[in-house]
Design an enzyme around this catalytic site. Sequence first.
Site, PDB file in Angstrom:
ATOM      1  N   TYR A 136       0.858  -1.187   0.000  1.00  0.00           N
ATOM      2  CA  TYR A 136       0.000   0.000   0.000  1.00  0.00           C
ATOM      3  C   TYR A 136       0.891   1.233   0.000  1.00  0.00           C
ATOM      4  CZ  TYR A 136      -4.133   2.775   1.423  1.00  0.00           C
ATOM      5  OH  TYR A 136      -5.168   3.677   1.488  1.00  0.00           O
ATOM      6  N   LYS A 164      -1.342  -1.405  -4.167  1.00  0.00           N
ATOM      7  CA  LYS A 164      -2.429  -0.425  -4.182  1.00  0.00           C
ATOM      8  C   LYS A 164      -1.750   0.925  -4.297  1.00  0.00           C
ATOM      9  CE  LYS A 164      -6.326   1.684  -1.824  1.00  0.00           C
ATOM     10  NZ  LYS A 164      -7.122   1.829  -0.584  1.00  0.00           N
TER      11      LYS A 164
END
Length: 294
Positions: A136, A164
Amino acid sequence: MNAPFGRALCAMITPFTDAGALDPDGAQQLASRLVEQGCEGLVLSGTTGESATLSDTEKSLLFRAVSEAVGDRASVVAGIGSADTAHTAEQARAAERAGADGLLVVTPYYTRPPQDAVAAHFTDVADATGLPVLLYDIPGRTGTRIEPDTLLRLAEHPRIVGVKDCAYDLLGTQRVMAGSDLAYYPGCEEYILPLYALGGTGFVSTVANAAPGPLRAILDAFDAGDTARAADLQLRALPLTQSMMCAGLPGTVTAKALLGALGLPAGPVRPPLRPAPPDRTRELLDTHARLTTT
């Protein structure tokens, strides 16, 4: 396409009761609805899921409840991470025990570690379980970027399967996409079609809490070869994206306000976040209606 958790993923809110406690039943109801309306995966306890205010026990309960609700109809990705590598590794093991299909691991925040330490952190966490890992990259919240060279290095780990991407660095993103097999999921809705056209995987979206179908339709149109329709659908979703994500309130606040107004499980946000004012909730409802009824 390399899509380890599917293409259309919702960064799901965490429903609370009116008293602010975790609402596992509401989470199961919302998760089932999102899957029925087109989500292929659910990301739990991320930024939108108020991870910073959830205890480790609440996270495990949430992961277990949603995994039981959706079964094999969708993937369940557990959002974990802290400024402590050992704690993050324990969170990873707890998520695996709770039935998660994968992990979303945020960059260590606040301490601003150098890139070799960032790489070591993610490697240690990926080694802690047998689950596939999404990195992330959200430097605006953590204070630390996962630099493209670090991502390329981490791509060599057998269980680090994707990113992500909330870095807002399209050039850096393209470098990593060109140099690795990492699945790329934009976490910013305005990047869904641009990144998908470059070979991205789909999306991890906050807006999908309220409009999973319209966002999924962008990917489906592109896959069908109708790029003009995909572009039209991307632009049609823009007003709701702006209203939810770019109008001065966190996406968690706007998503919960909109879901609550639609009669869906949501509940309050936890302090220090504050609820959306009534006029913003009305505006969100109007914008949502224009997208979903035309």
